[in-house]
Structures are given as structure tokens and as C-alpha cells.
Design an enzyme around this catalytic site. Sequence first.
Site, PDB file in Angstrom:
ATOM      1  N   THR A 284       0.651  -1.016   0.338  1.00  0.00           N
ATOM      2  CA  THR A 284      -0.386   0.204   0.243  1.00  0.00           C
ATOM      3  C   THR A 284       1.061   1.339  -0.314  1.00  0.00           C
ATOM      4  O   THR A 284       1.454   1.582   0.799  1.00  0.00           O
ATOM      5  CB  THR A 284      -1.056   0.082   1.252  1.00  0.00           C
TER       6      THR A 284
ATOM      7  N   LYS B 201      -7.166   0.962  -2.733  1.00  0.00           N
ATOM      8  CA  LYS B 201      -6.593   0.974  -1.587  1.00  0.00           C
ATOM      9  C   LYS B 201      -6.429   1.785  -0.366  1.00  0.00           C
ATOM     10  O   LYS B 201      -7.708   1.422   0.935  1.00  0.00           O
ATOM     11  CB  LYS B 201      -5.153   0.617  -1.504  1.00  0.00           C
TER      12      LYS B 201
ATOM     13  N   LYS C  98       0.617   4.855   8.497  1.00  0.00           N
ATOM     14  CA  LYS C  98       1.686   5.165   6.785  1.00  0.00           C
ATOM     15  C   LYS C  98      -0.156   5.508   5.910  1.00  0.00           C
ATOM     16  O   LYS C  98       0.222   6.517   5.329  1.00  0.00           O
ATOM     17  CB  LYS C  98       2.219   4.249   7.033  1.00  0.00           C
TER      18      LYS C  98
END
Length: 295
Positions: A100, A175, A243
Site C-alpha cells: 500500500t 486501497k 502510514k
Amino acid sequence: MSIASKRIGWIGTGVMGKSMCKHLITSGCTAFVYNRSPEKTKELTDLGATLCSSPAEVAANSDVVFTIVGFPQDVEHVILGENGVIANAKEGTVIVDMTTSTPSLAKRIAQEAAAKDMAALDAPVSGGDLGAREATLAIMVGGDSATYSSMLPFFEVMGKNIQRMGDAGAGQHCKMANQILIAGTMIGTVESLLYAARTGMDLDQVIDVIGSGAAGSWSINNLGRRIAKNDFDPGFFIKHFVKDMGIALEEAARMNLSLPGLAMANQFYVAAKAQGLEDLGTQGLYKVFETMNQA
């Protein structure tokens, strides 16, 4: 296309990557693997994978190179670095980044790969360690349709719900939508179970009921069960989720899009990091809310 006997490279053999690569090996692929901590490749080398000393060595030996590492800077290092994949792979190599990461980096990788007569896809996944082990991951893909079609047999070994979302970067955007939804759902999950615990109810019994009704979600039915068992081991690290939320907030700001729910969830997870919980699974958010409610 049969993937049996295909030469694949795999960079990143952590919680997710190890299981994903294992499925490809057991499907007949010849694998060349690299991880910064070589001991984390043992299960794969025991199955016949070749341990490489660098991303460059992986690239030189592979027709397809998969990467699933921690942070965008890690992606940049292993794919775009001097000792990385693009600089050392042969023409025709396909690069599939399953980390990701940022949509902009995915686009840059695709452009630099194309300039070297290679192809690249961004293909982040959802489903956690359980989905990786059971090959039931959702895989959201960005890139050209011909490359996607050629890689679909590989994806079908690792996941169940596989979709091309658009051109380079589109997989990462999808995502982000996934992570935004999970962020808010996790607050509901831990608050619900904290409430149930405070009333003295059995958490598994509560999940049996509410997890099958309108409140049912992957988070309550899977991570809720772990909370009930006091299991905070990482299926997905808090530090990686922070993150991801940071990327989503940056992309939202760039689009002048206000996402206050995501911003709030992000702050609770930043608090988890501040409490030293960054290496727990995302269900470790429960501990933050427990601490807030201690008498």
C-alpha cells in the site's frame, strides 16, 4: 496461462508476503526471494525458493517481480534504486507492487518501467494475514489491461476478489477508499466491545449476535475475536495503518476533500504509536480506548 514453472521474484516476506509467495511456489513457480531480514525467508527457502542478496539479484533472475514492503520509501528503494528492480531486470519483466503506497509513486514506477520496455502494476491487497494465508485476499489493481490480463493467473492464486480499477495508481486509490472505511469501522468495533466488556458480557457471545446482524463487518468478526482473546499480535501493523491513513489524508487534501472521520481515526492511531503500540495489530486500538477509560 499456466503459472507453473514461471520464474518469479518476491521482495518482502513479512506477515503478508510470506504467505502470498508460498501460494505461488506451491502452484509450481520457481521463486527468487529477498528480505532485509533473511531469516524471514526460511519457510520459503525450505520449499525450494532461492535466497537472493539484493533486489537486483531477484530482478536479474525473474520474469515477474512482486514487491510487498513497508513504506513508500521502501518501494522506491527496491524498485527504483540503483540496486533495485528496474535498473537490473531484463526487457519484458513485469513488476507488481502489492505494497500500500502512494498513487503518484505507482504512476512513476509505471512510467520508468515502460521506458525500459518493462511493465508495472500497482496491486495493493486487503484481507490481512488471514486473507494472505487462506488465499482469499481482495486485490485492487492499477495498470494497463493487457498486463493485468497476463498477471491475473498469479493473482487468482493469492486472492478471491480481483479487480482492475483503472490505469497506474488506480489500485492505490481503491486501497485508500478501503483504508478510510476500515479506519472508521475500527473505532466502532473497539467502542462496541469496550461497552460490552464494561457491562460484564462475554465478548465472543456478543460478537456471535451482532456480527451476524446489520452491524456485522469483517473487523468485528475477525479482529473482534482477537480482542476477545486478548490477542493483539499483528495481522496488519498499527505503524503501517498510520502510514496508509497519512497517504489518504494527503490525497484528500490535494483534492480539497474534507474527511473528518478519517482525521479523527488517524489521531487515535497516532496516540497508539505514542503509547508504544505501533507494532501491535490494528485491533490494538482497543488498548488506547481502554487507557482513556481507566478510572
